[in-house]
Write a protein that holds these residues in place. Structure first.
Motif, mmCIF file in Angstrom:
data_model
loop_
_atom_site.group_PDB
_atom_site.id
_atom_site.type_symbol
_atom_site.label_atom_id
_atom_site.label_comp_id
_atom_site.label_asym_id
_atom_site.label_seq_id
_atom_site.Cartn_x
_atom_site.Cartn_y
_atom_site.Cartn_z
ATOM 1 N N ALA A 239 12.523 59.971 31.901
ATOM 2 C CA ALA A 239 11.829 59.884 30.609
ATOM 3 C C ALA A 239 12.339 58.665 29.858
ATOM 4 C CB ALA A 239 12.060 61.147 29.770
ATOM 5 N N SER A 240 11.580 58.284 28.845
ATOM 6 C CA SER A 240 12.038 57.237 27.935
ATOM 7 C C SER A 240 12.712 57.896 26.735
ATOM 8 C CB SER A 240 10.869 56.378 27.475
ATOM 9 O OG SER A 240 9.993 57.131 26.639
ATOM 10 N N LEU A 241 13.506 57.129 26.022
ATOM 11 C CA LEU A 241 14.166 57.655 24.831
ATOM 12 C C LEU A 241 13.127 58.053 23.789
ATOM 13 C CD1 LEU A 241 16.747 58.232 23.294
ATOM 14 C CD2 LEU A 241 16.793 55.851 22.577
ATOM 15 N N GLU A 242 12.007 57.336 23.729
ATOM 16 C CA GLU A 242 10.949 57.673 22.781
ATOM 17 C C GLU A 242 10.415 59.075 23.038
ATOM 18 O OE1 GLU A 242 6.922 55.544 21.100
ATOM 19 O OE2 GLU A 242 7.211 55.595 23.265
ATOM 20 N N GLU A 243 10.200 59.407 24.314
ATOM 21 C CA GLU A 243 9.693 60.741 24.644
ATOM 22 C C GLU A 243 10.665 61.828 24.209
ATOM 23 O OE1 GLU A 243 7.278 60.967 28.539
ATOM 24 O OE2 GLU A 243 8.708 59.338 28.871
ATOM 25 N N PHE A 244 11.963 61.614 24.450
ATOM 26 C CA PHE A 244 12.945 62.615 24.049
ATOM 27 C C PHE A 244 13.055 62.711 22.529
ATOM 28 C CE2 PHE A 244 15.105 62.211 28.338
ATOM 29 C CZ PHE A 244 14.780 63.508 28.720
ATOM 30 N N ALA A 245 13.045 61.561 21.854
ATOM 31 C CA ALA A 245 13.226 61.565 20.410
ATOM 32 C C ALA A 245 12.068 62.260 19.695
ATOM 33 C CB ALA A 245 13.391 60.139 19.900
ATOM 34 N N LEU A 246 10.846 62.059 20.183
ATOM 35 C CA LEU A 246 9.672 62.641 19.522
ATOM 36 C C LEU A 246 9.305 64.013 20.065
ATOM 37 C CD1 LEU A 246 7.373 59.485 19.223
ATOM 38 C CD2 LEU A 246 8.992 60.401 17.562
ATOM 39 N N ASP A 247 10.018 64.466 21.074
ATOM 40 C CA ASP A 247 9.749 65.775 21.663
ATOM 41 C C ASP A 247 10.569 66.816 20.912
ATOM 42 O OD1 ASP A 247 9.338 68.020 23.154
ATOM 43 O OD2 ASP A 247 9.694 67.059 25.093
ATOM 44 N N ILE A 248 9.922 67.611 20.059
ATOM 45 C CA ILE A 248 10.652 68.581 19.246
ATOM 46 C C ILE A 248 11.245 69.698 20.084
ATOM 47 C CG2 ILE A 248 9.315 68.117 17.171
ATOM 48 C CD1 ILE A 248 7.582 70.497 17.806
ATOM 49 N N ASP A 249 10.814 69.812 21.334
ATOM 50 C CA ASP A 249 11.403 70.816 22.214
ATOM 51 C C ASP A 249 12.783 70.397 22.712
ATOM 52 O OD1 ASP A 249 9.080 72.201 21.947
ATOM 53 O OD2 ASP A 249 8.172 71.396 23.778
ATOM 54 N N PHE A 250 13.057 69.102 22.702
ATOM 55 C CA PHE A 250 14.317 68.607 23.262
ATOM 56 C C PHE A 250 15.434 68.730 22.226
ATOM 57 C CE2 PHE A 250 17.352 65.164 24.155
ATOM 58 C CZ PHE A 250 17.732 65.548 25.438
ATOM 59 N N PRO A 251 16.555 69.392 22.579
ATOM 60 C CA PRO A 251 17.646 69.582 21.602
ATOM 61 C C PRO A 251 18.482 68.321 21.461
ATOM 62 C CG PRO A 251 18.230 70.587 23.698
ATOM 63 C CD PRO A 251 16.826 70.069 23.863
ATOM 64 N N MET A 252 18.075 67.410 20.616
ATOM 65 C CA MET A 252 18.789 66.143 20.431
ATOM 66 C C MET A 252 19.997 66.396 19.522
ATOM 67 S SD MET A 252 18.680 62.806 21.198
ATOM 68 C CE MET A 252 16.988 62.250 21.466
ATOM 69 N N ASP A 253 21.060 66.988 20.092
ATOM 70 C CA ASP A 253 22.256 67.271 19.301
ATOM 71 C C ASP A 253 23.196 66.074 19.314
ATOM 72 O OD1 ASP A 253 23.260 67.298 21.846
ATOM 73 O OD2 ASP A 253 23.585 69.452 21.918
ATOM 74 N N ASN A 254 24.376 66.258 18.712
ATOM 75 C CA ASN A 254 25.333 65.157 18.596
ATOM 76 C C ASN A 254 25.776 64.644 19.950
ATOM 77 O OD1 ASN A 254 25.123 65.499 15.877
ATOM 78 N ND2 ASN A 254 27.091 66.511 15.603
ATOM 79 N N LEU A 255 25.825 65.538 20.935
ATOM 80 C CA LEU A 255 26.227 65.134 22.282
ATOM 81 C C LEU A 255 25.284 64.073 22.836
ATOM 82 C CD1 LEU A 255 27.987 65.712 24.856
ATOM 83 C CD2 LEU A 255 26.249 67.394 25.468
ATOM 84 N N PHE A 256 23.979 64.326 22.737
ATOM 85 C CA PHE A 256 22.995 63.379 23.259
ATOM 86 C C PHE A 256 22.928 62.121 22.384
ATOM 87 C CE2 PHE A 256 21.494 67.296 25.261
ATOM 88 C CZ PHE A 256 21.240 66.852 26.544
ATOM 89 N N LYS A 257 22.952 62.311 21.081
ATOM 90 C CA LYS A 257 22.842 61.147 20.192
ATOM 91 C C LYS A 257 23.957 60.152 20.463
ATOM 92 C CE LYS A 257 20.768 63.840 16.418
ATOM 93 N NZ LYS A 257 21.010 64.395 15.071
ATOM 94 N N SER A 258 25.199 60.641 20.446
ATOM 95 C CA SER A 258 26.333 59.732 20.613
ATOM 96 C C SER A 258 26.306 59.071 21.984
ATOM 97 C CB SER A 258 27.642 60.496 20.421
ATOM 98 O OG SER A 258 27.774 61.529 21.386
ATOM 99 N N ALA A 259 25.960 59.844 23.029
ATOM 100 C CA ALA A 259 25.949 59.279 24.379
ATOM 101 C C ALA A 259 24.864 58.215 24.524
ATOM 102 C CB ALA A 259 25.746 60.392 25.402
#
Length: 1051
Positions: free
Chosen positions: A564-584
């Motif tokens: 996937a692209s970062l855009e898909e993950f960022a705009l996908d409200i199903d994806f849990p973009m927590d601090n772990l993913f953000k920082s990494a």
């Protein structure tokens, strides 16, 4: 009449997956041969074994094997469900083994590593090692030889890390000895095999020690020995002990190496490989091109795969809570010999001390035999010495080194040699410079990055745009459905409107319309050459350019990333973009961008969340870098134009809005021109980095009019950005306020005031203090934090499984004889057979139909369960088993399938008396006035028995005895125990039972039969009765009151 017991089971055919972490071309073939051999020898699981090769250990800190295991675990409910062979690099092995204990995943490695913090009793319970050498064994062998020779002033010499992922023998020996202090090394010499000042090395070594232990794990041992001047060392009185982590046949297979080491004071320590020549010949029958130096790797890898098979038939097919303990003391044999594990999960290995005689042949003078012992803090084996020849006979103490030996000046013409060498060196440098200049120029001219027409194929999906829009709407509609969200994330892959095939390799591309033939300048050729050669963990691989060939088009091609692209993950409200993913993800972007800025590429030029791609290992990679300025130069010269008229335009207003304002104004001050790829700069990359971080933190498009992912910027948005300084709205009162503030600074209209990449990385440490490293590193840290809790959960669930298995076994044993059930559980065929004599008994509840008419179904079921439970208690006290209950009838057999001599008739007699006693005192709960009466009949005789059926096996009893016993019960009056004359005669022989002759009874199918009633078991205070009763003093049961006895009855 036959009685059949039903038992159902389902056989489930499945496959077992082995993941092999070894990129050696022969590895998969060797492992397949081992598994096939084990299956042929009956030492492997009967299930199909699927072998999956994977690459690991590519760098010093590589964790590819662990990352793969975590990915499999995440996709498989918390456990990979596979067996791991390898990896052989220390860091990855340690990490994977730690997770293996949590997953209960078996791991078989085959490397001679030594881990500094290793404890045999506690760590790496999920792992065993098939390497036939160990660091502890080598150190103990060195110590034994040094003690035998009474040597002092010993130094250790070896290679520095030849392979950073696997370490070196010198470091491993040093680490082990620092813990145990087995040998008093005066100094250590770590040598760079390629780049060492050998003169300084020789002088330093000779001034420090008289004895050298030299590790022979160099890439080219002969060259190193020659550089250390082995011959002079040995002839000058120094003692050299060469230590090998491979058999001596591998080390000394070249005559030149043997010749170099042939001298007094020279010793070799190596693991013993019995039947080396025969085993090598066996290997070469299936691996024809195998060299002698690959012997150890082949046999270690073969035994690793064979070890899995041995474990698979011992209860560890895909999981094991303590794999090392499973193999403790286990021995197995294959075509290469017999091998035994110690309690540490390593193969026991014998060692030997060799010398070389004048014929350059090595001779074994000491054999060190390895024996398993209880583990201590260092190892789980002991070495016993078997001396063949006193090693002191090869020691010459009369030799005294000359002074020049210590200064390495024995040769008189070093100055002249140095001059010659210097001249040659300068000449080589000049020649190398000329060659490199010509090579680089030729390489640029050859254009290896150019993709020809025949190598390129474009795959286009013309309906992709509508499909992507529909997918986005579906994602929004699915929000809140947890199950759908989880399944969506597990199966997530990018949606491609089109992609390219370059020689069969999938690639993504950026397309331009080409108007005329292009001839690249030297500067442009150099830029493309640099694009081809840049490589980093956080950028995708540039494949090349296709131009002047494909009809009217130019393509920039990059390796395709599928997840996937970062855009898909960022705009996908199903994806849990927590601090772990953000920082990494932010850290990965900064690393990739910093590399590009310091490289000859200088800037990315087209940085947006859609060009930040996440691969299968959850590593973010930057794509489409380095083409913005290059393509704009060609567009300015009218060689190219944007592909607006093509099916899939790649820069629309949604991407156009991400370009920095200074580049938008440079392209079109009025903001009315059509979108296209613009020029880039390092400052512009910082502007885009701020937008990407903003999108990750807010989960919305920075310039979406309503904040909805379905909205797209338009021309008015571009004008607002250029003229009205439009910027995304910064949230207030956020925990990530420092990062938002830095994003706001990155949108400054003055490029020189924008923050640096270092500012962003420092801010990450403040905002996310507990998140360090990439995503895999952070996941490992989290896993370590929860290891204790997971271990308890696993332990509790294992206990539940054991309890459930016990309950299933108990139920199975209630349904079927234990011996028959055990054979069926292990898929063993139960052979049908006949029994010369066994006893069958039937018990029937009288007046059951009357009770049924006056009771509800629930009351009848409760009544039958209760009274039959009373009967079951009696059965468990005797050598008999309950065959079945049919309605109000209860059937018991003794002497089958477990033969018990003549005891079966007595067991049934005792059971029948006890059951009748129970009926006298039993009260029906829901019908207290109902009197329980039973009719009992049994008969002894021949019986045939066997299991019938494959899918639903049933244990069946056949023969006249079963029918006869049933007739005895059906013709019996209530509260009586009736048997045939044949059975009564067997009881008469013991004189323990009181029987009353009933007389002749007509039995269906048998005619007139003389029958007897069994009344009781005779005790010492009773005397024998008349000629119709038989008894002798005995046993253990209470005397029944006279009112319950029937002395005589003629029918």
């Amino acid at each position: 009449m036959k009685i059949i017991l039903y038992f159902s089971f389902v056989s489930i055919c499945k496959s077992v997956e082995i993941v092999l972490f070894d990129d050696w071309t022969l590895a998969q073939n060797i492992c397949s041969i081992a598994i096939s051999d084990a299956k042929a020898n009956g030492q492997c699981t009967s299930n199909y074994v699927e072998l999956t090769p994977k690459v690991a250990c590519t760098t010093e800190y590589s964790l590819k094997a662990t990352a793969y295991g975590l990915e499999r675990s995440a996709a498989n409910s918390g456990t990979p469900g596979v067996v791991f062979i390898g990896p052989n690099c220390q860091n990855d092995m340690e990490a994977l083994s730690s997770f293996g204990e949590v997953w209960s995943s078996p791991i078989v490695t085959y490397t001679d590593y030594y881990v500094n913090n290793f404890s045999p009793a506690d760590d790496y319970k999920s792992m065993v090692n098939t390497a036939q050498v160990s660091i502890s064994g080598l150190v103990e062998s060195i110590g034994i030889l040094i003690d035998a020779l009474s040597l002092q002033n010993v130094s250790l010499v070896g290679a520095d890390e030849q392979n950073p992922a696997q370490g070196s023998l010198l470091e491993d020996i040093k680490n082990y000895n620092s813990r145990k202090n087995r040998i008093n090394f005066m100094s250590y010499f770590a040598l760079d095999e390629v780049d060492s000042d050998w003169t300084s090395v020789r002088i330093s070594m000779r001034n420090f020690s008289k004895t050298f232990v030299i590790c022979a794990d160099f890439v080219d041992p002969y060259s190193v020995m020659k550089s250390l001047d082995y011959e002079e060392l040995l002839s000058s009185g120094f003692v050299v002990i060469t230590v090998a982590n491979r058999p001596v046949e591998e080390l000394l297979y070249q005559p030149s190496t043997k010749k170099l080491m042939t001298s007094k004071n020279s010793f070799v320590i190596a693991p013993i490989a019995d039947a080396f020549v025969a085993n090598l010949a066996t290997m070469q029958t299936s691996l024809s091109d195998l060299s002698v130096t690959s012997y150890s790797k082949v046999i270690w890898l073969y035994n690793a795969c064979y070890t899995y098979c041995v474990g698979s038939i011992s209860g560890a097919e895909t999981t094991s809570s303590d794999y090392r303990t499973l193999f403790s003391g286990k021995t197995f044999t294959n075509k290469y010999g017999t091998f035994t594990y110690d309690s540490q999960g390593r193969l026991l290995t014998d060692y030997a001390v060799y010398t070389l005689d004048v014929d350059n042949d090595y001779q074994m003078i000491m054999r060190l035999n390895s024996t398993a012992k209880s583990c201590d803090a260092y190892n789980c084996f002991s070495l016993s010495t078997s001396t063949i020849q006193d090693p002191k006979l090869n020691l010459d103490t009369s030799l005294v080194p000359q002074i020049c030996v210590y200064t390495d000046t024995c040769f008189k013409y070093w100055f002249q040699v140095y001059i010659v060498i210097l001249v040659l060196f300068i000449a080589c440098l000049v020649a190398a410079g000329v060659w490199y200049y010509r090579y680089r120029k030729a390489h640029l001219a050859s254009m290896t990055w150019k993709i020809g027409k025949d190598s390129l194929k474009i795959i286009t999906n013309k309906s992709s745009d509508s499909k992507m829009q529909k997918e986005l709407e579906n994602r929004m509609a699915a929000a809140g459905n947890a199950k759908t969200n989880l399944e969506h994330l597990a199966m997530k892959k990018r949606m491609f409107g089109s992609y390219a095939l370059v020689n069969g390799q999938r690639a993504e591309f950026f397309q331009f319309r080409q108007h005329k033939k292009i001839k690249l300048t030297d500067i442009q050729l150099k830029h493309v050459y640099n694009l081809k050669n840049v490589t980093h963990d956080n950028i995708t691989k540039f494949i090349g350019i296709s131009f002047n060939d494909y009809p009217d088009s130019l393509f920039f091609l990059y390796t395709l990333i599928e997840r996937a692209s970062l855009e898909e993950f960022a705009l996908d409200i199903d994806f849990p973009m927590d601090n772990l993913f953000k920082s990494a993800f932010i850290r990965d972007i900064c690393k990739g961008l910093q590399y590009l800025h310091k490289s000859p590429i200088k800037c990315h030029g087209y940085l947006l969340s859609a060009t930040c791609l996440i691969d299968a290992n959850w590593v973010l990679k930057l794509s489409f870098f380095g083409i913005s300025n290059f393509s704009n130069d060609l567009m300015d010269q009218e060689f190219l134009s944007p592909s607006h008229d093509m099916v899939l335009p790649q820069v629309g207003y949604n991407q156009f809005a991400w370009f920095p304002p200074e580049h938008l104004k440079e392209y079109d001050p009025n903001g009315k021109a059509s979108p296209r790829l613009l020029r880039g700069s390092s400052e512009g990359d910082i502007y885009c980095l701020g937008l990407i971080i903003y999108q990750m933190l807010t989960r919305i498009d920075p310039f979406a009019p309503s904040g909805s992912p379905l909205d797209r910027p338009g021309p008015s948005t571009i004008i607002d950005i250029m003229n009205n300084n439009k910027m995304p709205e910064i949230p207030t009162n956020s925990d990530e306020a420092p990062l938002f503030k830095l994003c706001e600074k990155s949108w400054s209209r003055d490029p020189k005031t924008r923050p640096s990449i270092k500012n962003f990385t420092e801010c990450l440490k403040t905002v996310y203090p507990t998140s360090k490293g990439n995503l895999v590193d952070q996941m490992m840290n989290m896993s370590r934090q929860y290891a204790n809790d997971l271990e308890k959960v696993v332990s509790d669930r294992a206990a539940l499984i054991v309890e459930a298995q016990q309950q299933a076994d108990n139920l199975l044993h209630e349904m079927m004889p234990v011996s028959i059930a055990q054979q069926l559980k292990i898929n063993k065929k139960v052979e049908p057979r006949s029994y010369a004599c066994a006893t069958v008994m039937f018990v029937q509840l009288c007046d059951f139909a009357i009770l049924t008419n006056d009771s509800t179904p629930d009351e009848i079921i409760l009544f039958l369960n209760d009274i039959f439970d009373h009967f079951d208690v009696v059965i468990k006290q005797h050598d008999a088993y309950k065959v079945e209950t049919t309605g109000e009838t209860y059937m018991v057999a003794s002497g089958v399938p477990n033969e018990n001599g003549d005891r079966h008739i007595h067991e049934i007699a005792e059971i029948s008396l006890k059951i009748r006693d129970i009926s006298y005192g039993y009260k029906v709960v829901h019908a207290p006035t109902f009197k329980i009466r039973v009719k009992i009949g049994f008969h002894a005789g021949a019986i045939a028995a066997g299991v019938i059926g494959l899918k639903s096996p049933r244990y069946c009893l056949f023969g006249d005895t079963v029918n006869f016993a049933s007739r005895m019960q059906s013709n019996c009056p209530p509260n009586q125990i009736q048997t045939s004359e044949q059975t009564a005669l067997l009881l008469f022989q013991t004189h323990e039972y009181k029987l009353v002759k009933r007389g002749i009874v007509h039995v269906k199918g048998k005619g007139e039969v003389n029958c007897y009633w069994l009344n009781e078991h005779i005790h010492q205070e009773e005397e024998p009765q008349d000629n119709n009763t038989f008894s002798r003093p005995a046993t253990k049961y209470l005397i029944r009151p006279k009112s319950m006895r029937v002395e005589n009855d003629e029918d």
